[in-house]
Design a protein around this motif. Sequence first.
Motif, PDB file in Angstrom:
ATOM      1  N   ILE A 293       0.861  -1.188   0.000  1.00  0.00           N
ATOM      2  CA  ILE A 293       0.000   0.000   0.000  1.00  0.00           C
ATOM      3  C   ILE A 293       0.892   1.231   0.000  1.00  0.00           C
ATOM      4  O   ILE A 293       2.063   1.161   0.372  1.00  0.00           O
ATOM      5  N   LYS A 294       0.313   2.373  -0.448  1.00  0.00           N
ATOM      6  CA  LYS A 294       1.120   3.585  -0.519  1.00  0.00           C
ATOM      7  C   LYS A 294       0.257   4.797  -0.211  1.00  0.00           C
ATOM      8  O   LYS A 294      -0.855   4.933  -0.722  1.00  0.00           O
ATOM      9  N   ALA A 295       0.806   5.670   0.646  1.00  0.00           N
ATOM     10  CA  ALA A 295       0.187   6.956   0.919  1.00  0.00           C
ATOM     11  C   ALA A 295       0.792   7.979  -0.029  1.00  0.00           C
ATOM     12  O   ALA A 295       2.013   8.094  -0.136  1.00  0.00           O
ATOM     13  N   ALA A 296      -0.059   8.717  -0.742  1.00  0.00           N
ATOM     14  CA  ALA A 296       0.415   9.696  -1.719  1.00  0.00           C
ATOM     15  C   ALA A 296       0.937  10.936  -1.009  1.00  0.00           C
ATOM     16  O   ALA A 296       0.336  11.417  -0.041  1.00  0.00           O
ATOM     17  N   ASP A 297       2.070  11.441  -1.506  1.00  0.00           N
ATOM     18  CA  ASP A 297       2.670  12.665  -0.971  1.00  0.00           C
ATOM     19  C   ASP A 297       3.136  13.480  -2.160  1.00  0.00           C
ATOM     20  O   ASP A 297       3.950  13.016  -2.973  1.00  0.00           O
ATOM     21  N   ALA A 298       2.628  14.716  -2.283  1.00  0.00           N
ATOM     22  CA  ALA A 298       2.971  15.555  -3.428  1.00  0.00           C
ATOM     23  C   ALA A 298       4.416  16.031  -3.382  1.00  0.00           C
ATOM     24  O   ALA A 298       4.941  16.500  -4.397  1.00  0.00           O
ATOM     25  N   ASP A 299       5.061  15.930  -2.240  1.00  0.00           N
ATOM     26  CA  ASP A 299       6.454  16.334  -2.143  1.00  0.00           C
ATOM     27  C   ASP A 299       7.340  15.274  -2.785  1.00  0.00           C
ATOM     28  O   ASP A 299       6.891  14.181  -3.164  1.00  0.00           O
ATOM     29  N   ILE A 300       8.635  15.608  -2.907  1.00  0.00           N
ATOM     30  CA  ILE A 300       9.591  14.699  -3.527  1.00  0.00           C
ATOM     31  C   ILE A 300      10.800  14.566  -2.623  1.00  0.00           C
ATOM     32  O   ILE A 300      10.993  15.341  -1.678  1.00  0.00           O
TER      33      ILE A 300
END
Length: 800
Positions: A293-300
């Motif tokens: 599973i993965k939580a989306a994060d707009a940062d890089i």
Amino acid sequence: MMGWYCSGICRALALLTLLFPLRERGCWGLNPSSGDLEESPNSDPDPWEVLQRHKRSWVWNQFFVLEEYTGNEPLYVGKLHSDVDKGDGKVKYVLSGEGATSIFTIDENTGDIHATKRLDREAQAYYTLQAQAVDRLTNLPVEPRSEFVVKVQDINDNEPKFLDGPYLAGVPEMSPLGTMVVQVAATDADDPTYGNSARVVYSIIHGQPYFSVEPKTGVIRTALPNMDRETRDQYVLVIQAKDMVGQMGGLSGTTSVTVTLTDVNDNPPRFTHRNYQYTVLESLPVQSVVARIKAADADIGSNAEMDYRIMDSDGPGMFNITTDEDTQDGVIILLKPLDFETKSSFSLRIEATNRNIDSNFLSLGPFSDTTSVKVTVEDVNEPPVFSTPLSRMFVSEDAKVGTSIGRVTAHDPDTTNNAIRYSIDRNTDLERFFNVDALSGVISTAKALDREANSVHNLTIFAIETQDPNQIGKGISLITVQDINDNAPVFAIDYETLLCENAMPGQVIQTISAVDKDEPERGHRFYFALAAPVAGNLNFTLRDNKDNTASVLTKRGGFRRREQPVYRLPVLIVDNGSPALSSTNTLSVRVCDCDSDGVALSCGAVAYTATGLSTGALLAILGCIITLLVMVLLIVTMRRRRKEPLILEEERDIRENIVRYDDEGGGEEDTEAFDMVTLRNLNVIRDPNVRRDVTPDTPTFFHYPSTTRPSYKSLPDNVVFREFIWERLKDADVDPSAPPYDSLQTYAFEGSGSVAESLSSLESLSTDSDQNYDYLSNWGPRFKKLADLYGNSDGTSVFS
């Protein structure tokens, strides 16, 4: 007198410098230190005549020439004139130095100087020239040579350039207004000390309203606050640099500046779903991946790194979650085996949290998120399972074939509960000592067992479903063979017992022990005794030490090798088994001659001496043999030292020594293998000063006078050889450099008395011989080759 006259441009520039005192300048840039000008008689009156002029020969000045002149005619620079010049053409003006004749020319009659090419100040700012007035006829100078400078005056012909462009820069997103991004710089090749040609101002052409640039410094700053990288991460700016302080007519240059907004952690992680569902087989191995599973994060980058953890689960210890550092996924891993029949589903609550939280953006949080995961277990056809994966069994070493040892049991874990058949993996029982009943799982012996050969048998038992033979369960049966007393004790080693002739009665001559392959539970206990036939012997006795050892003792003294060199002593050894086993082992005792410390010197039988032969007689015989050997050695030594005679025996043919070199020549045509001169016959007079028995390179320190040596040609053969040998002997006696031997190579010649004369064909090349060799064919097969060469033909045709 000679003077300089400026061009019209020079006068125009002089009028612009009204601040200069008129007394200091006669024309633009005239140097008054070298004297004042004297008015030329042919010059027109002008306003400069108010200056008082003094006599001088030369007036030099610094001239100015505008760069990039585009006229069709040569550009007038100035005029050279001398008072000596009366206008009659007798004076010639000469110009030399940088650019003379190639850029600058002078009219040798009038002294007018012109520039014939376009000048570029950025390439060369000034030129140093020399001028001189000479007599046209004699070419002799009428005025001293002097030097002046022509300076190229700058015009605005170069635009500003950004030498470091294009630029790449970065600024953090969400930066406040006025944050510095980067500083740009442009350079102008024009003269910075003259006018505004090199004064540059900066402006932004493209990139507003996001960024601005300071006109004088070129510093670029943000013009808007809180720019978001996730909305737009890159901007391309166009910056202009214009000279002439940005005024109309100035030249300009541009460059691009690429500004990238760098990331900050201003976005929290978020799961795209509130609930996730996954299905796995119950046969999934432990440590396998259940789901990702993965939580989306707009940062890089590091701002998007996160950690996952299981907050709650209805299967404690069944699962674990880790972070995939490459993808930042949450990886759910199975920790324990799944069993559909026990539990068919699991519910997990998982949290994702940013690792690197920026305190400046806490107001945008929280920087974590949670979700629910349901794992459903699917049933699969599982192999049979043994009730005891490892079963231990025991069997006696003397068990009969077919004796039951134990039983293994397995069952089908599936709801179908299929029947099971058992078998042994024969790779673990290569010799087939055991069998297993296919239905009951009872293990029995199939062959006689030997604990001493193999005390433990590790069997793998297969449990196979009858409905699906591919479903095979495995169990381990560890069978231990229990010992019985079936091996008699024997000597621990092969003993070598030595008995000294001077041994005393009651002396221990050997301590013995025993070994037994059996391993009784209470340990070994051995009993030692002499065998019944020798129990009452008068020589030895045996004492049991009660510690599994025994000592052999002498009963008497006075043992003699000559009487009996070896004694054989049978020893009976009995163990404590039930029933007890025994064996008889023979101990060999050798009688030895020992020193006073009991160290054996020699053992075994002694050879008897011959009757009637005393020791003295033996010594006499030995002395005679030694004497004979010494005499033989002396004779052999003397024969080896005896010198060979200097003169060979008369019956020996001296020519035989030639063949002893074992070197075959190449025939008459071979003129390179040997030196022809060394094979001359006797009739050739030899050089009496050359040694024949030493190497030619060896110098001779003593020589006879030539008058003392006889002529070999006038002597008979028998005298020739004798005189030759004695002559060489005298040379060797008086010459310290001569070797202590005579070389046989000196005898490679023949006497003059031979009827056949020389048989050598080496001289036939140079000898005119009309002899008939037909008789050679009558000499037999050995002379057949010579007969073929010389017979029936003349001597010269052989070598044609």
